[in-house]
Design a protein around this motif. Sequence first.
Motif, PDB file in Angstrom:
ATOM      1  N   TYR A  63       0.956  -1.343   0.056  1.00 40.13           N
ATOM      2  CA  TYR A  63      -0.169   0.018  -0.002  1.00 40.13           C
ATOM      3  C   TYR A  63       0.914   1.352  -0.109  1.00 40.13           C
ATOM      4  O   TYR A  63       0.789   2.061  -0.999  1.00 40.13           O
ATOM      5  CB  TYR A  63      -0.705  -0.040   1.373  1.00 40.13           C
ATOM      6  CG  TYR A  63      -1.984   0.983   1.091  1.00 40.13           C
ATOM      7  CD1 TYR A  63      -3.211   0.743   0.243  1.00 40.13           C
ATOM      8  CD2 TYR A  63      -2.160   2.067   1.931  1.00 40.13           C
ATOM      9  CE1 TYR A  63      -4.101   1.824  -0.075  1.00 40.13           C
ATOM     10  CE2 TYR A  63      -3.354   2.911   1.517  1.00 40.13           C
ATOM     11  CZ  TYR A  63      -4.177   2.740   0.682  1.00 40.13           C
ATOM     12  OH  TYR A  63      -5.217   3.490   0.390  1.00 40.13           O
TER      13      TYR A  63
ATOM     14  N   PHE B 142      -3.382  -3.464   5.130  1.00 39.74           N
ATOM     15  CA  PHE B 142      -3.843  -3.563   3.849  1.00 39.74           C
ATOM     16  C   PHE B 142      -3.716  -5.133   2.954  1.00 39.74           C
ATOM     17  O   PHE B 142      -4.805  -5.371   2.588  1.00 39.74           O
ATOM     18  CB  PHE B 142      -2.879  -2.689   2.935  1.00 39.74           C
ATOM     19  CG  PHE B 142      -3.450  -2.881   1.392  1.00 39.74           C
ATOM     20  CD1 PHE B 142      -4.409  -2.412   0.944  1.00 39.74           C
ATOM     21  CD2 PHE B 142      -2.291  -3.324   0.419  1.00 39.74           C
ATOM     22  CE1 PHE B 142      -4.687  -2.155  -0.482  1.00 39.74           C
ATOM     23  CE2 PHE B 142      -2.588  -3.440  -0.845  1.00 39.74           C
ATOM     24  CZ  PHE B 142      -3.767  -2.692  -1.359  1.00 39.74           C
ATOM     25  N   PRO B 143      -2.873  -5.967   3.465  1.00 42.41           N
ATOM     26  CA  PRO B 143      -2.663  -7.355   2.818  1.00 42.41           C
ATOM     27  C   PRO B 143      -4.175  -8.125   3.295  1.00 42.41           C
ATOM     28  O   PRO B 143      -4.721  -8.777   2.447  1.00 42.41           O
ATOM     29  CB  PRO B 143      -1.746  -8.125   3.731  1.00 42.41           C
ATOM     30  CG  PRO B 143      -0.923  -6.997   4.097  1.00 42.41           C
ATOM     31  CD  PRO B 143      -1.737  -5.605   4.313  1.00 42.41           C
ATOM     32  N   GLU B 146      -6.505  -6.689   0.595  1.00 45.54           N
ATOM     33  CA  GLU B 146      -6.211  -6.318  -0.833  1.00 45.54           C
ATOM     34  C   GLU B 146      -7.177  -6.804  -1.832  1.00 45.54           C
ATOM     35  O   GLU B 146      -7.297  -6.591  -2.652  1.00 45.54           O
ATOM     36  CB  GLU B 146      -4.895  -6.968  -0.822  1.00 45.54           C
ATOM     37  CG  GLU B 146      -4.114  -6.476  -1.999  1.00 45.54           C
ATOM     38  CD  GLU B 146      -2.589  -6.858  -2.093  1.00 45.54           C
ATOM     39  OE1 GLU B 146      -2.183  -7.424  -1.009  1.00 45.54           O
ATOM     40  OE2 GLU B 146      -1.904  -6.467  -3.129  1.00 45.54           O
ATOM     41  N   TYR B 149      -9.972  -4.889  -2.038  1.00 46.53           N
ATOM     42  CA  TYR B 149      -9.514  -3.627  -2.698  1.00 46.53           C
ATOM     43  C   TYR B 149      -9.482  -3.511  -4.334  1.00 46.53           C
ATOM     44  O   TYR B 149     -10.025  -2.568  -4.866  1.00 46.53           O
ATOM     45  CB  TYR B 149      -8.239  -3.196  -2.159  1.00 46.53           C
ATOM     46  CG  TYR B 149      -7.724  -1.948  -2.319  1.00 46.53           C
ATOM     47  CD1 TYR B 149      -8.449  -0.573  -1.761  1.00 46.53           C
ATOM     48  CD2 TYR B 149      -6.851  -1.614  -3.329  1.00 46.53           C
ATOM     49  CE1 TYR B 149      -7.816   0.671  -2.125  1.00 46.53           C
ATOM     50  CE2 TYR B 149      -6.343  -0.409  -3.587  1.00 46.53           C
ATOM     51  CZ  TYR B 149      -6.894   0.648  -3.050  1.00 46.53           C
ATOM     52  OH  TYR B 149      -5.903   2.091  -3.319  1.00 46.53           O
ATOM     53  N   TYR B 150      -9.322  -4.787  -5.046  1.00 44.66           N
ATOM     54  CA  TYR B 150      -9.144  -4.880  -6.265  1.00 44.66           C
ATOM     55  C   TYR B 150     -10.393  -5.684  -6.917  1.00 44.66           C
ATOM     56  O   TYR B 150     -10.369  -5.510  -8.133  1.00 44.66           O
ATOM     57  CB  TYR B 150      -7.841  -5.522  -6.484  1.00 44.66           C
ATOM     58  CG  TYR B 150      -6.929  -4.418  -6.305  1.00 44.66           C
ATOM     59  CD1 TYR B 150      -6.340  -3.419  -6.818  1.00 44.66           C
ATOM     60  CD2 TYR B 150      -5.800  -4.840  -5.185  1.00 44.66           C
ATOM     61  CE1 TYR B 150      -5.411  -2.602  -6.740  1.00 44.66           C
ATOM     62  CE2 TYR B 150      -4.721  -4.077  -5.212  1.00 44.66           C
ATOM     63  CZ  TYR B 150      -4.525  -2.958  -5.704  1.00 44.66           C
ATOM     64  OH  TYR B 150      -3.361  -2.195  -5.350  1.00 44.66           O
TER      65      TYR B 150
END
Lengths: 175, 197
Positions: A63, B142-143, B146, B149-150
């Motif tokens: 990120y 974030f992981p 992820e 997110y996408y």
Amino acid sequence: MKKINNDGSFYLNPYLGGVILGTVLLLSFYISGRGLGASGAVKNSVAATVNMIAPQHVEHSAYYSQFAGGDKKPMSNWLVFEVLGVLAGAFLSGIIFNRIKIKVEHSPKITERRRLLFALGGGLIFGFGSQLARGCTSGAALSGMAVLSLGGYITMIAIFGTAFGAAWLFRKNWI
Amino acid sequence: MIGPIISSGIISPAWDNLFAVILGMGFGFALESSGFSSSRKIIGTFFGYDFVVVKVFFTAAIVASLGLLYLSYLGLVDFSLLYIQPTFLASAIVGGVIMGIGFAMGGFCPGTSLCAAAVGRIDGLVFFGGMFIGVFLFSEAFPLFENMYYSGSLGAKMINSVFGISPELFTFILVLAAVGMFIGATWIQKKVKKVEY
């Protein structure tokens, strides 16, 4: 327009305010090719701070590494400059309309402490969500709507729709 | 001059950050002078005692959308050079829902909290500070997010294409819907008990 009151209660007509806001947004697209934003500046500040303390961590993060590390200059960013302008513009308006006053605004039914705790929690949750949605009410919703972005409309409906329901849960804090 | 004047090279990109400050000032002024430095005024929309958010927000969306369509029609702006928020379905919905909860809890969104802080509202400053923690937590976690997110990526998809209509027709419907909302909001506001703030 109404007479300016000394208690700081004078506000622009909301439609006039909307026309000014829309014109600034239009100019932003005409000049810089992009919309207005706010949460992006926080993202860049956080990435820059982490990069200062732990550059290796930024390099390995999927990120942070999009915004900081290497040759990237997260603080020399359009949104960071824009947000500095927001502070100045709001301060100017506060002076003109006589609203500059240091205080905690809250419903008389709750304490200052409770208001500040909820403001902190609300900011934390909003900040988290703004990263997932790639922008907040200004960057994703309003600016997205101006260029008819589907994602902008979806985010706007999700924010306002949820807030209508959630406001009822938190009604003791407000009314 | 065909806009966007920076991206198309009419004005040197070196000026972009100066314009950012000036545009930001206009943004901050518009928000504060409309009353967005007061959380209780903002939150009034959700209880029906003050619809300033609905009126300002949708007026601004109409003005900017119509303005861009006119500029594009007159050949004064190259739409292909504008940044269009890409659409990722899952994150747009889930992120929006999370923001809605934060909105109802804190009474601000990021831009308005900054305006409130600028005129001395400590609750605005604290909200803005809270955002740094939230952004930091998301970045560190974030992981875990992820995939979401996408997922559901549709690119720079425009809403009118979903309905199979032209941008002009969509914007016309948007204007009608907004005017309907303004009339409805004004009507509700008259019926709802005033809240002192």
